[in-house]
Design an enzyme around this catalytic site. Sequence first.
Site, mmCIF file in Angstrom:
data_model
loop_
_atom_site.group_PDB
_atom_site.id
_atom_site.type_symbol
_atom_site.label_atom_id
_atom_site.label_comp_id
_atom_site.label_asym_id
_atom_site.label_seq_id
_atom_site.Cartn_x
_atom_site.Cartn_y
_atom_site.Cartn_z
ATOM 1 C CD GLU A 69 -7.148 -8.025 -2.047
ATOM 2 O OE1 GLU A 69 -6.304 -8.080 -2.943
ATOM 3 O OE2 GLU A 69 -7.267 -7.055 -1.287
ATOM 4 C CE1 TYR B 284 9.620 3.606 17.706
ATOM 5 C CE2 TYR B 284 11.654 4.795 17.263
ATOM 6 C CZ TYR B 284 10.630 4.459 18.122
ATOM 7 O OH TYR B 284 10.624 4.932 19.399
HETATM 8 ZN ZN LIG Z 1 -5.073 -6.386 -2.561
#
Ligand SMILES: [Zn+2]
Length: 214
Positions: free
Chosen positions: A79, A125
């Site tokens: 990835e 936030y």
């Molecule tokens: Zn992934």
Amino acid sequence: MTAIISEETKMRDDIARVGKSIFDRMLTFGSTGNISARLSNGDLLMTPTNASLGNLDPARLSRFSAEGVHVDGDKPTKEAFLHQCMYCQQKLSGAVVHLHSTHAVAVSLLEDIDPEDVLPPLTAYYVMRVGKLPLVPYYPPGDKALAEAVAERAKTSHAVLLANHGPVVAGKTLLDAQYATEELEETAKLHLLLQSHRIRPLTPDQRQALLEKK
Ligand SMILES: [Zn+2]
């Protein structure tokens, strides 16, 4: 040279520490999720393929040159391109965190989400750390079209949610990327908790005021 080495050693230790913290709190599992950080000389450190974030060896992180070439360390995650797409579009980024965190993945599966901005502005936030969260359509792992789709969405947001997969979040520092990813996951959890309730998210004016303060 000494300064670069000590910066690199610290960054390696920081990635392992953040990885363990994320894993121990079950924000990702197995060998899923990956973390990268950019050194001041442009090199990128990244968690390797098949590594558990709970048990990273700082010395074995994959290192890429500023040109994106794997130069040493273990084989990089498959990835890696997700991270490179974020650095390419978000030039000030110093780190990227990608998780398969349960609540964010669950939200990516809901039928009626807005693909331009998946989560409502539930808290201040969330708005300050994430701001806008576009959805990247589903593509099979390794599909080149996924890289193009992430790069397109990353032009306008430092955080994106991959459909049926998980979030990818860039930050100026590793802590910024970590905290924004955690804020995203907790807001996804809140969103799911509130599914059968009428809610009062922040108003457009309240949201805008926070974005202007950033
Ligand atoms: Zn992934």
